[in-house]
Every structure is written in structure tokens, then in C-alpha cells.
Design a protein around this motif. Structure first.
Motif, PDB file in Angstrom:
ATOM      1  N   ARG A 115      -3.754  -1.172 -14.770  1.00 28.21           N
ATOM      2  CA  ARG A 115      -5.158  -0.905 -15.130  1.00 28.21           C
ATOM      3  C   ARG A 115      -5.260  -0.336 -16.543  1.00 28.21           C
ATOM      4  O   ARG A 115      -6.105  -0.746 -17.320  1.00 28.21           O
ATOM      5  N   ARG A 116      -4.401   0.638 -16.865  1.00 27.64           N
ATOM      6  CA  ARG A 116      -4.424   1.231 -18.205  1.00 27.64           C
ATOM      7  C   ARG A 116      -4.034   0.201 -19.262  1.00 27.64           C
ATOM      8  O   ARG A 116      -4.440   0.304 -20.409  1.00 27.64           O
ATOM      9  N   GLY A 117      -3.250  -0.802 -18.838  1.00 33.42           N
ATOM     10  CA  GLY A 117      -2.852  -1.867 -19.761  1.00 33.42           C
ATOM     11  C   GLY A 117      -3.871  -2.987 -19.853  1.00 33.42           C
ATOM     12  O   GLY A 117      -3.618  -4.009 -20.473  1.00 33.42           O
ATOM     13  N   GLY A 118      -5.020  -2.815 -19.200  1.00 33.52           N
ATOM     14  CA  GLY A 118      -6.084  -3.811 -19.304  1.00 33.52           C
ATOM     15  C   GLY A 118      -6.075  -4.856 -18.212  1.00 33.52           C
ATOM     16  O   GLY A 118      -6.792  -5.843 -18.301  1.00 33.52           O
ATOM     17  N   GLY A 119      -5.278  -4.654 -17.159  1.00 33.83           N
ATOM     18  CA  GLY A 119      -5.217  -5.636 -16.084  1.00 33.83           C
ATOM     19  C   GLY A 119      -6.333  -5.459 -15.073  1.00 33.83           C
ATOM     20  O   GLY A 119      -6.791  -4.357 -14.830  1.00 33.83           O
ATOM     21  N   GLU A 120      -6.797  -6.557 -14.514  1.00 32.34           N
ATOM     22  CA  GLU A 120      -7.794  -6.525 -13.445  1.00 32.34           C
ATOM     23  C   GLU A 120      -7.043  -6.589 -12.122  1.00 32.34           C
ATOM     24  O   GLU A 120      -6.382  -7.568 -11.825  1.00 32.34           O
ATOM     25  N   LEU A 121      -7.159  -5.516 -11.340  1.00 28.80           N
ATOM     26  CA  LEU A 121      -6.445  -5.445 -10.071  1.00 28.80           C
ATOM     27  C   LEU A 121      -7.406  -5.146  -8.944  1.00 28.80           C
ATOM     28  O   LEU A 121      -8.499  -4.638  -9.173  1.00 28.80           O
ATOM     29  N   PRO A 122      -6.978  -5.418  -7.709  1.00 32.06           N
ATOM     30  CA  PRO A 122      -7.826  -5.065  -6.573  1.00 32.06           C
ATOM     31  C   PRO A 122      -8.149  -3.569  -6.620  1.00 32.06           C
ATOM     32  O   PRO A 122      -7.294  -2.764  -6.959  1.00 32.06           O
ATOM     33  N   THR A 123      -9.375  -3.214  -6.285  1.00 33.98           N
ATOM     34  CA  THR A 123      -9.784  -1.813  -6.371  1.00 33.98           C
ATOM     35  C   THR A 123      -9.605  -1.075  -5.059  1.00 33.98           C
ATOM     36  O   THR A 123      -9.770   0.123  -5.010  1.00 33.98           O
ATOM     37  N   GLU A 124      -9.288  -1.775  -3.995  1.00 38.76           N
ATOM     38  CA  GLU A 124      -9.128  -1.122  -2.699  1.00 38.76           C
ATOM     39  C   GLU A 124      -7.736  -0.535  -2.571  1.00 38.76           C
ATOM     40  O   GLU A 124      -6.760  -1.266  -2.426  1.00 38.76           O
ATOM     41  N   PRO A 125      -7.592   0.797  -2.615  1.00 39.66           N
ATOM     42  CA  PRO A 125      -6.285   1.383  -2.348  1.00 39.66           C
ATOM     43  C   PRO A 125      -5.985   1.308  -0.856  1.00 39.66           C
ATOM     44  O   PRO A 125      -6.880   1.090  -0.047  1.00 39.66           O
ATOM     45  N   ALA A 126      -4.748   1.504  -0.516  1.00 39.08           N
ATOM     46  CA  ALA A 126      -4.371   1.503   0.895  1.00 39.08           C
ATOM     47  C   ALA A 126      -5.066   2.660   1.596  1.00 39.08           C
ATOM     48  O   ALA A 126      -5.310   3.701   1.005  1.00 39.08           O
ATOM     49  N   ALA A 127      -5.396   2.462   2.848  1.00 43.80           N
ATOM     50  CA  ALA A 127      -6.020   3.534   3.625  1.00 43.80           C
ATOM     51  C   ALA A 127      -5.037   4.698   3.723  1.00 43.80           C
ATOM     52  O   ALA A 127      -3.821   4.500   3.757  1.00 43.80           O
ATOM     53  N   ALA A 128      -5.549   5.908   3.760  1.00 43.19           N
ATOM     54  CA  ALA A 128      -4.702   7.099   3.744  1.00 43.19           C
ATOM     55  C   ALA A 128      -3.710   7.099   4.902  1.00 43.19           C
ATOM     56  O   ALA A 128      -2.581   7.550   4.754  1.00 43.19           O
ATOM     57  N   ASP A 129      -4.103   6.571   6.058  1.00 45.11           N
ATOM     58  CA  ASP A 129      -3.178   6.586   7.187  1.00 45.11           C
ATOM     59  C   ASP A 129      -2.090   5.519   7.065  1.00 45.11           C
ATOM     60  O   ASP A 129      -1.123   5.533   7.813  1.00 45.11           O
ATOM     61  N   GLU A 130      -2.218   4.603   6.115  1.00 39.98           N
ATOM     62  CA  GLU A 130      -1.184   3.587   5.903  1.00 39.98           C
ATOM     63  C   GLU A 130      -0.114   4.050   4.922  1.00 39.98           C
ATOM     64  O   GLU A 130       0.932   3.435   4.820  1.00 39.98           O
ATOM     65  N   ILE A 131      -0.383   5.099   4.169  1.00 38.41           N
ATOM     66  CA  ILE A 131       0.567   5.584   3.176  1.00 38.41           C
ATOM     67  C   ILE A 131       1.481   6.588   3.855  1.00 38.41           C
ATOM     68  O   ILE A 131       1.029   7.609   4.350  1.00 38.41           O
ATOM     69  N   HIS A 132       2.765   6.266   3.904  1.00 39.29           N
ATOM     70  CA  HIS A 132       3.732   7.135   4.556  1.00 39.29           C
ATOM     71  C   HIS A 132       4.807   7.528   3.563  1.00 39.29           C
ATOM     72  O   HIS A 132       5.732   6.750   3.327  1.00 39.29           O
ATOM     73  N   PRO A 133       4.696   8.706   2.958  1.00 32.99           N
ATOM     74  CA  PRO A 133       5.767   9.117   2.064  1.00 32.99           C
ATOM     75  C   PRO A 133       7.044   9.298   2.872  1.00 32.99           C
ATOM     76  O   PRO A 133       6.989   9.611   4.065  1.00 32.99           O
ATOM     77  N   PRO A 134       8.195   9.079   2.259  1.00 35.51           N
ATOM     78  CA  PRO A 134       9.435   9.214   3.015  1.00 35.51           C
ATOM     79  C   PRO A 134       9.626  10.656   3.483  1.00 35.51           C
ATOM     80  O   PRO A 134       9.261  11.596   2.783  1.00 35.51           O
ATOM     81  N   SER A 135      10.203  10.787   4.670  1.00 34.89           N
ATOM     82  CA  SER A 135      10.510  12.122   5.173  1.00 34.89           C
ATOM     83  C   SER A 135      11.662  12.687   4.343  1.00 34.89           C
ATOM     84  O   SER A 135      12.316  11.967   3.584  1.00 34.89           O
ATOM     85  N   LEU A 136      11.924  13.965   4.521  1.00 39.00           N
ATOM     86  CA  LEU A 136      13.028  14.600   3.797  1.00 39.00           C
ATOM     87  C   LEU A 136      14.347  13.926   4.152  1.00 39.00           C
ATOM     88  O   LEU A 136      15.179  13.667   3.281  1.00 39.00           O
ATOM     89  N   ALA A 137      14.517  13.595   5.442  1.00 35.91           N
ATOM     90  CA  ALA A 137      15.744  12.923   5.873  1.00 35.91           C
ATOM     91  C   ALA A 137      15.880  11.549   5.217  1.00 35.91           C
ATOM     92  O   ALA A 137      16.971  11.156   4.782  1.00 35.91           O
ATOM     93  N   GLU A 138      14.761  10.800   5.133  1.00 38.34           N
ATOM     94  CA  GLU A 138      14.800   9.482   4.484  1.00 38.34           C
ATOM     95  C   GLU A 138      15.105   9.617   2.994  1.00 38.34           C
ATOM     96  O   GLU A 138      15.892   8.845   2.449  1.00 38.34           O
ATOM     97  N   ALA A 139      14.484  10.590   2.341  1.00 36.45           N
ATOM     98  CA  ALA A 139      14.721  10.798   0.911  1.00 36.45           C
ATOM     99  C   ALA A 139      16.185  11.158   0.661  1.00 36.45           C
ATOM    100  O   ALA A 139      16.808  10.649  -0.284  1.00 36.45           O
ATOM    101  N   GLU A 140      16.752  12.018   1.521  1.00 37.29           N
ATOM    102  CA  GLU A 140      18.161  12.390   1.371  1.00 37.29           C
ATOM    103  C   GLU A 140      19.047  11.174   1.576  1.00 37.29           C
ATOM    104  O   GLU A 140      19.972  10.922   0.786  1.00 37.29           O
ATOM    105  N   TRP A 141      18.772  10.392   2.626  1.00 43.03           N
ATOM    106  CA  TRP A 141      19.564   9.200   2.911  1.00 43.03           C
ATOM    107  C   TRP A 141      19.512   8.218   1.742  1.00 43.03           C
ATOM    108  O   TRP A 141      20.531   7.674   1.319  1.00 43.03           O
TER     109      TRP A 141
END
Length: 178
Positions: A115-141
Motif C-alpha cells: 500500500r505504501r508503495g502505491g499498490g491497490e490491495l484488498p481492503t478487508e483484513p482477516a477477521a480478528a478470530d482468524e489471526i492466530h499468532p504462534p504460541s510461545l512453544a511454536e515460536a521456540e520450536w
């Protein structure tokens, strides 16, 4: 119709996670592990956008950028790297990249870079319940696996880099991935 995005990174785990996250943001993602795969995908799919890892075995992201821009002059590229420097950023922009971001980066940062580079992208971000940051165990692995990969599978060297005893690393490696 979804925009096509070519995602090139030699780190399989990062590539898979980033591809899933960008797909959830409305893009049609075509992953590639190296420059040769990327060129083949670009010829077959004709992507609108590309995210290129800077440091890969074989040709670098900057070399790939030059080749892809020759094949697809309208292609908008973002360079993604764990080795950020002003010189690399300047080179990337000079060669036609629209932006440059450093790892660790998530899908939202990639979309924002376009977007900052001038690209046209979909404006719909993922729903908050679909975003799953990795757990601490996953990040360590993931960190252990990346370090082990960087050490060409040498457990002793990986343990030294991680600052843990070799036996501790061996025990962690025997466990299943989270």
C-alpha cells in the motif's frame, strides 16, 4: 478477481505461514522456494505482486527482482529480508522494488508495504478470530528449527548458537512440534 502474489522465500515454514495469512487477506498466493521456481511460477501465473526474500541459496532476491521485472514490467515487488541495511534498501528500490521490509514480518506488514508503495490491495483484513499468532512453544520450536537449519543439521553447533546444552536441544528435538 483476486490479485496474484508470488511469494519467494527459502524458509519453508515462513513461506507456508505467510501464504496462508496472505490468502486470508484476499490474495491468490503462489509460493516458490528459490529463484528458479519463482521464474517458472511467474511465467505460468503472471502475478501482479511479488514478495522476494533477499538472501537465498543461488540467486539473490535482487537478482531475481531484475529478472522478474524483465518478464513482467508491471510487477510490484517488496523485498523481505532478515539482513536489513540501508545499502540493500537503496539497491532494491533502484532495481524497481516498491518497498523493503525486514524480518520478522507478518502478512499485515507485507500488505502495508505494498500500500505504501502505491499498490491497490484488498481492503478487508482477516477477521480478528482468524489471526492466530504462534504460541510461545511454536515460536521456540520454529527458532530451534531455523537455527538447526542454519547449522546444516549439526546439533552441537545449533546448541552452541542457542546457548543451551546439547542434551537439552536433543530432548527438545525428540518432542513433537507444537
Amino acid at each position: 478477481m483476486a490479485q496474484k502474489l508470488l511469494l519467494v522465500d527459502d524458509d519453508e515454514l515462513l513461506r507456508e505461514r505467510m501464504a496462508r495469512a496472505l490468502t486470508k487477506r484476499g490474495l491468490e498466493v503462489h509460493p516458490a522456494a528459490n529463484a528458479d521456481e519463482a521464474v517458472a511460477v511467474a511465467r505460468a501465473e503472471g502475478p501482479d505482486l511479488a514478495v522476494l526474500d533477499l538472501k537465498m541459496p543461488g540467486r539473490t532476491g535482487l537478482e531475481l527482482l531484475t529478472e522478474l521485472r524483465g518478464l513482467l514490467p508491471e510487477l510490484k515487488c517488496v523485498i523481505l529480508t532478515g539482513y536489513g541495511s540501508i545499502a540493500n534498501a537503496v539497491d532494491a528500490m533502484r532495481l524497481g522494488a516498491v518497498n523493503y521490509i525486514t524480518k520478522p514480518a507478518d502478512a499485515d506488514q507485507v500488505v502495508e508495504a505494498f500500500r505504501r508503495g502505491g499498490g491497490e490491495l484488498p481492503t478487508e483484513p482477516a477477521a480478528a478470530d482468524e489471526i492466530h499468532p504462534p504460541s510461545l512453544a511454536e515460536a521456540e520450536w520454529n527458532h530451534i528449527q531455523q537455527t538447526l537449519s542454519d547449522c546444516d543439521g549439526n546439533v552441537t553447533r545449533a546448541a552452541e548458537k542457542l546457548g543451551i546444552p546439547r542434551r537439552t536441544l536433543q530432548r527438545k528435538l525428540k518432542k513433537l512440534a507444537p
